[in-house]
Design a protein around this motif. Structure first.
Motif, PDB file in Angstrom:
ATOM      1  N   MET A 561       4.759   1.792   0.608  1.00 37.08           N
ATOM      2  CA  MET A 561       4.742   0.462   1.209  1.00 37.08           C
ATOM      3  C   MET A 561       3.537   0.240   2.105  1.00 37.08           C
ATOM      4  O   MET A 561       3.109  -0.883   2.315  1.00 37.08           O
ATOM      5  N   THR A 562       2.976   1.309   2.684  1.00 41.10           N
ATOM      6  CA  THR A 562       1.834   1.147   3.588  1.00 41.10           C
ATOM      7  C   THR A 562       0.621   0.632   2.846  1.00 41.10           C
ATOM      8  O   THR A 562      -0.308   0.101   3.455  1.00 41.10           O
ATOM      9  N   ASN A 563       0.613   0.785   1.503  1.00 38.20           N
ATOM     10  CA  ASN A 563      -0.528   0.286   0.747  1.00 38.20           C
ATOM     11  C   ASN A 563      -0.603  -1.230   0.766  1.00 38.20           C
ATOM     12  O   ASN A 563      -1.634  -1.815   0.415  1.00 38.20           O
ATOM     13  N   GLY A 564       0.511  -1.875   1.169  1.00 44.66           N
ATOM     14  CA  GLY A 564       0.502  -3.335   1.248  1.00 44.66           C
ATOM     15  C   GLY A 564      -0.484  -3.857   2.264  1.00 44.66           C
ATOM     16  O   GLY A 564      -0.885  -5.025   2.230  1.00 44.66           O
ATOM     17  N   ASN A 565      -0.880  -3.020   3.210  1.00 45.56           N
ATOM     18  CA  ASN A 565      -1.852  -3.445   4.208  1.00 45.56           C
ATOM     19  C   ASN A 565      -3.289  -3.419   3.686  1.00 45.56           C
ATOM     20  O   ASN A 565      -4.198  -3.889   4.344  1.00 45.56           O
ATOM     21  N   LEU A 566      -3.500  -2.816   2.515  1.00 47.68           N
ATOM     22  CA  LEU A 566      -4.862  -2.683   1.990  1.00 47.68           C
ATOM     23  C   LEU A 566      -5.499  -4.044   1.726  1.00 47.68           C
ATOM     24  O   LEU A 566      -6.685  -4.249   1.970  1.00 47.68           O
ATOM     25  N   LYS A 567      -4.694  -4.985   1.210  1.00 50.50           N
ATOM     26  CA  LYS A 567      -5.248  -6.315   0.922  1.00 50.50           C
ATOM     27  C   LYS A 567      -5.692  -7.002   2.211  1.00 50.50           C
ATOM     28  O   LYS A 567      -6.780  -7.588   2.272  1.00 50.50           O
ATOM     29  N   GLU A 569      -6.522  -5.549   4.970  1.00 46.42           N
ATOM     30  CA  GLU A 569      -7.686  -4.836   5.468  1.00 46.42           C
ATOM     31  C   GLU A 569      -8.947  -5.269   4.723  1.00 46.42           C
ATOM     32  O   GLU A 569     -10.009  -5.478   5.326  1.00 46.42           O
ATOM     33  N   THR A 570      -8.838  -5.415   3.387  1.00 46.61           N
ATOM     34  CA  THR A 570      -9.988  -5.818   2.576  1.00 46.61           C
ATOM     35  C   THR A 570     -10.480  -7.201   2.975  1.00 46.61           C
ATOM     36  O   THR A 570     -11.691  -7.445   3.118  1.00 46.61           O
ATOM     37  N   LEU A 571      -9.539  -8.128   3.167  1.00 48.78           N
ATOM     38  CA  LEU A 571      -9.916  -9.489   3.577  1.00 48.78           C
ATOM     39  C   LEU A 571     -10.537  -9.505   4.977  1.00 48.78           C
ATOM     40  O   LEU A 571     -11.441 -10.301   5.245  1.00 48.78           O
ATOM     41  N   MET A 572     -10.059  -8.613   5.837  1.00 50.13           N
ATOM     42  CA  MET A 572     -10.598  -8.569   7.206  1.00 50.13           C
ATOM     43  C   MET A 572     -12.049  -8.092   7.208  1.00 50.13           C
ATOM     44  O   MET A 572     -12.859  -8.535   8.029  1.00 50.13           O
ATOM     45  N   HIS A 573     -12.377  -7.164   6.297  1.00 51.71           N
ATOM     46  CA  HIS A 573     -13.758  -6.691   6.212  1.00 51.71           C
ATOM     47  C   HIS A 573     -14.712  -7.858   5.917  1.00 51.71           C
ATOM     48  O   HIS A 573     -15.855  -7.860   6.381  1.00 51.71           O
ATOM     49  N   LYS A 574     -14.225  -8.827   5.125  1.00 52.26           N
ATOM     50  CA  LYS A 574     -15.067  -9.961   4.757  1.00 52.26           C
ATOM     51  C   LYS A 574     -15.055 -11.062   5.822  1.00 52.26           C
ATOM     52  O   LYS A 574     -15.874 -11.977   5.773  1.00 52.26           O
ATOM     53  N   ALA A 575     -14.086 -10.980   6.773  1.00 52.55           N
ATOM     54  CA  ALA A 575     -13.925 -12.061   7.751  1.00 52.55           C
ATOM     55  C   ALA A 575     -15.171 -12.249   8.594  1.00 52.55           C
ATOM     56  O   ALA A 575     -15.590 -13.383   8.871  1.00 52.55           O
ATOM     57  N   LEU A 576     -15.790 -11.157   9.024  1.00 49.46           N
ATOM     58  CA  LEU A 576     -16.988 -11.264   9.839  1.00 49.46           C
ATOM     59  C   LEU A 576     -18.147 -11.825   9.014  1.00 49.46           C
ATOM     60  O   LEU A 576     -18.903 -12.691   9.488  1.00 49.46           O
ATOM     61  N   GLU A 577     -18.281 -11.313   7.779  1.00 49.33           N
ATOM     62  CA  GLU A 577     -19.391 -11.751   6.924  1.00 49.33           C
ATOM     63  C   GLU A 577     -19.281 -13.242   6.614  1.00 49.33           C
ATOM     64  O   GLU A 577     -20.283 -13.970   6.585  1.00 49.33           O
ATOM     65  N   VAL A 621      -3.709  -3.969  12.377  1.00 51.36           N
ATOM     66  CA  VAL A 621      -4.418  -3.391  11.240  1.00 51.36           C
ATOM     67  C   VAL A 621      -5.862  -3.076  11.631  1.00 51.36           C
ATOM     68  O   VAL A 621      -6.410  -2.027  11.268  1.00 51.36           O
ATOM     69  N   ALA A 622      -6.483  -3.994  12.391  1.00 49.50           N
ATOM     70  CA  ALA A 622      -7.860  -3.770  12.837  1.00 49.50           C
ATOM     71  C   ALA A 622      -7.947  -2.540  13.731  1.00 49.50           C
ATOM     72  O   ALA A 622      -8.905  -1.759  13.651  1.00 49.50           O
ATOM     73  N   GLU A 623      -6.941  -2.352  14.575  1.00 50.08           N
ATOM     74  CA  GLU A 623      -6.912  -1.176  15.450  1.00 50.08           C
ATOM     75  C   GLU A 623      -6.823   0.098  14.615  1.00 50.08           C
ATOM     76  O   GLU A 623      -7.535   1.071  14.831  1.00 50.08           O
ATOM     77  N   GLU A 624      -5.895   0.085  13.642  1.00 49.72           N
ATOM     78  CA  GLU A 624      -5.648   1.283  12.840  1.00 49.72           C
ATOM     79  C   GLU A 624      -6.857   1.648  11.988  1.00 49.72           C
ATOM     80  O   GLU A 624      -7.177   2.829  11.817  1.00 49.72           O
ATOM     81  N   THR A 625      -7.546   0.650  11.467  1.00 49.64           N
ATOM     82  CA  THR A 625      -8.661   0.906  10.554  1.00 49.64           C
ATOM     83  C   THR A 625      -9.997   1.075  11.252  1.00 49.64           C
ATOM     84  O   THR A 625     -10.963   1.524  10.649  1.00 49.64           O
TER      85      THR A 625
END
Length: 817
Positions: A561-567, A569-577, A621-625
């Motif tokens: 179930m923790t893999n549900g956070n991957l999406k 996390e992926t979107l957050m990486h693009k948030a700054l860009e 999620v940002a804290e964890e990653t």
């Protein structure tokens, strides 16, 4: 020329100098010829006869080299000075006196003096001296008495003196000369009054008059010697009586200057000690070697409630609370070994109230022998109560009064340690209410808080001695079960879920709330509290996806179930860009002036796919990653740039506050990054405030270094959510903090007396530490009124404004100008 027979006879009858000397030398009495100068003062011998040499056992040459003062006994000098004036007027004077031989033997004599005036106005005194010694046994007795007197007078270590009936000095011994720094010849015939200081004159004259009236006197006086040194004296004086007539006095004066000085110092020391003892605001007392009270001051009576009579000769130990007695007695024993001690202890006063004291005990040594113990007790009861209250706040949730995260970490570590030693099992259960947000939004925060309190009470009743409940935050709770088994854990979890689902009476409104629970076990799922919580949390989310109102144990199906956070996390990486992040600003109002003091920058994420995402969802999620670091850097740069733009438009300068995450705070290059941002945006550092939480400063030594470096940049520092975490007062004093931010949970429950007390305490604490206090979550007029009355400095919340974009803040600042 006819020569007259008479003239011839007159010329023939003249004696030559040699003939005159021959006549002198044939006279049986001693003859001394003394020369006077033009001022009629004695110069010395110019001639002596053989009888004089024989009498005094000097050669003629030796006598001619001496002064008359050298052969007269000091005790008789004053007679010479008294009669000298009559001799100068031409009178023939005969007196009894005493001469000193070359061997310093005294000879009583009768002396006849007459002044003779020669040619050219030369003047001499011719002195005839007849030996007046008594014959035989009488003289021997007289010599013995004189020698005894001499021994007493000349060898006495104290100052011995004699005065005539008019107070003139007639004699003093060598000890007196040494003390006065005068020779006897300088004082003979002078009044004793010339050496008496003004403040002693009256008393000393009175003593002299009583002596002359025949009384023996003993009194204290003083003299001033030739070097102008004051000397205190203890004087014993007796009258000299001859033929029933007082002709003078003789006295012995002992130097008591040092004794008096020592006495004065002792008196002053005693007075200082009494002042320190009697007027000390702290309890000051003296104990004997058995620990019994010997002396107590008024403060001791006031603080303990006992009168001195109730304490004296009784042991101090029964007053100490039982749990502190052994440690307190240990310190007392150390003091008996000669080692001063400082420690804290507690006791019950006469009203059976517990009081706390900081104790200093000091051994008392007299002549290197331990005779007792001095004790100073400072009342720290109020300080201890504040510390206990703050410690309670640090370890307990103020709403539910359950222990909080901090206490869970402590007790969790202890439980793990015991489980490892005993090879036992512990369980961590993560519980979340399923419909809490709906109730909170629909019925209001007050009902929501009431529900949390009732849930907490129900959890404690269900668990009883099986485990302990902790409030983790919001509507989340943790259950810690020790020395358990998997069967017992499942039974307890089932019982908890069933009891939570029973209806709650919320001020007349019946609400049904369910809960989802995740469970992790030691040693199967982890060996640290953090790991066990994380896995129990994951299991809890799995329980929610299973339809809620159930519990799940962590397993492989949960891990997926923790893999549900991957999406996310992926979107957050693009948030700054893709510039999807934005910063809103909530005004902070000066409570006194009702003007904007500053703003807090609050991050938001607007994603095309997810929509507006709440910080509560993406920040963890940002804290964890680790994405929180670049996101945090973006927030600081954006806030500084915006604040500088407002200032360049001529708006009143304000402070902008931003939150630092724990990962940002402990980044090795944090200081350099913030310094670079300030230089890049050209914002004065004093207009940037960085907010940290209490838990971020738990590693106090490291935190102090980081905060000190930040302060060197010139920025402000605030402690956010104060009162919900853990703060040591000792470290808090050392942190370079500008503001304390009272957590919104206290403000929300401001109508509750306990929360009012907490807020008042935090404000007082902040002000005592020279910090301003900011209250968050201010939403009502009543909250504003209370906070202003409590002297809170800065207010922030929906009562004044929701978070706004930069344009609206600009308008508010323009309107304020």
């Amino acid at each position: 020329m006819t020569i007259n027979k008479g003239d011839r006879m007159s010329k023939d009858s003249r004696l030559t100098k040699e003939e005159l000397l021959a006549v002198m030398h044939n006279v049986q009495d001693a003859i001394f010829v003394i020369a006077l100068n033009k001022e009629l003062k004695i110069e010395g011998f110019v001639e002596v006869n053989e009888a004089a040499c024989k009498q005094l056992k000097y050669s003629r040459k030796e006598l001619l080299s001496l002064s008359p003062l050298d052969i007269i006994d000091p005790s008789a000098l004053h007679f010479i000075y008294k009669e000298l004036q009559d001799i100068m007027y031409g009178k023939s004077i005969t007196i009894d006196s005493m001469l000193m031989t070359k061997e310093r033997e005294r000879i009583p004599v009768v002396m006849s003096h007459r002044m003779v005036e020669m040619v050219e106005d030369h003047k001499f005194i011719v002195c005839t001296v007849r030996d007046h010694r008594k014959p035989g046994e009488i003289q021997r007795l007289l010599d013995k008495v004189i020698k005894q007197y001499d021994s007493l007078f000349y060898f006495h270590p104290d100052f011995v003196f004699s005065l005539d009936e008019k107070g003139a000095i007639t004699n003093l011994n060598p000890a007196g000369e040494l003390m006065l720094k005068y020779e006897l010849s300088e004082l003979i015939g002078k009044s004793f009054e010339i050496m008496i200081p003004h403040d002693e004159q009256e008393k000393t004259k009175d003593a002299f008059q009583k002596n002359i009236q025949g009384q023996t006197m003993q009194f204290e006086s003083a003299i001033v010697n030739k070097l102008q040194q004051r000397i205190d004296l203890n004087v014993t004086s007796v009258p000299i009586i001859l033929h029933d007539q007082v002709i003078g006095i003789i006295g012995i004066a002992r130097n008591v200057t040092l004794q008096n000085k020592t006495k004065r110092l002792l008196e002053e020391s005693e007075q200082r000690y009494r002042s320190l003892f009697e007027f000390n605001v702290d309890a000051v007392l003296t104990l004997d070697l058995e620990g019994r009270f010997l002396e107590v001051n008024q403060a001791t009576e006031r603080l303990t409630g006992y009168h001195a009579d109730e304490l004296l000769e009784k042991s101090f130990l029964p007053l100490i609370v039982p749990e502190d007695r052994e440690r307190t007695f240990h310190h007392f024993q150390k003091a008996l070994e000669g080692n001063p001690q400082q420690y804290e202890t507690s006791m019950y006063n006469k009203n059976d109230e517990k009081m706390y004291f900081h104790i200093t005990i000091i051994p008392i040594f007299i002549d290197r022998i331990l005779t007792g113990i001095h004790c100073i007790g400072k009342d720290i009861t109020e300080k201890k109560r504040i510390e206990e209250k703050m410690n309670y706040l640090a370890f307990h949730d103020s709403l539910t009064e359950l222990p909080n995260q901090r206490l869970f970490r402590f007790e969790g570590n202890q439980a793990l340690k015991e489980a490892k030693e005993k090879r036992g099992m512990i369980a961590v259960c993560f519980l979340d209410l399923d419909r809490f947000k709906f109730i909170n939004d629909y019925l209001g925060h007050e009902i929501g808080d009431l529900l949390l309190q009732k849930v907490a009470n129900r959890l404690e009743k269900v668990l009883k001695d099986k485990g302990r409940a902790f409030r983790y935050g919001g509507d989340e709770f943790i259950l810690l079960l020790k020395n358990t088994s998997e069967v017992e854990v499942l039974s307890t979890a089932k019982n908890v879920i069933e009891n939570i689902s029973k209806p709650f009476n919320l001020n007349g409104f019946e609400a049904v709330v369910t809960a989802s629970m995740g469970i992790s076990l030691y040693p199967h799922h982890g060996e640290t509290p953090f790991t066990l919580i994380k896995k129990a949390d994951n299991a809890m989310y799995h329980a929610k996806r299973q339809g809620k109102n159930n519990f799940q144990i962590y397993g492989s199906y949960v891990r997926g179930m923790t893999n549900g956070n991957l999406k996310l996390e992926t979107l957050m990486h693009k948030a700054l860009e893709q510039q999807e992040l934005l910063l809103l600003y909530q005004p902070q109002m000066d409570a006194k002036t009702n003007t904007i003091y500053g703003v807090e920058g609050l991050i938001r994420w607007n994603n095309d796919e997810l929509g507006m995402v709440s910080p509560q969802e993406f920040i963890p999620v940002a804290e964890e990653t680790g994405l929180i670091v670049p996101i945090g850097e973006w927030v600081i740069r954006t806030a500084c740039k915006q604040n500088k733009e407002w200032q360049q438009k001529g708006l009143s300068p304000i402070v902008v506050s931003v939150n630092l995450s724990i990962r940002q705070f402990y980044q090795s290059d944090l200081i350099e990054k913030i310094d670079a941002i300030l230089k890049e945006t050209q914002l004065d550092p004093c207009f940037l405030e960085l907010e940290i939480t209490e838990s971020m400063a738990m590693h106090a030594d490291t935190a102090i270094v980081i905060l000190t470096e930040l302060k060197k940049l010139g920025v402000k520092i605030a402690i956010d959510d104060f009162g919900t975490g853990y703060s040591s007062l000792n470290y808090l004093k050392r942190f370079p903090i500008d503001h304390l931010k009272v957590d919104r949970s206290f403000v929300k429950d401001i109508q509750v007396d306990d929360d009012r007390d907490i807020i008042t305490t935090i404000i007082a604490l902040g002000h005592n530490l020279k910090m301003k206090v900011i209250a968050e979550g201010v939403e009502t007029k009543e909250q504003v009124a209370f906070l202003k009355k409590a002297k809170c400095d800065i207010l922030q919340g929906y009562y004044y404004s929701k978070p706004l974009d930069s344009k609206m803040i600009e308008e508010m600042l323009l309107h304020q100008s």
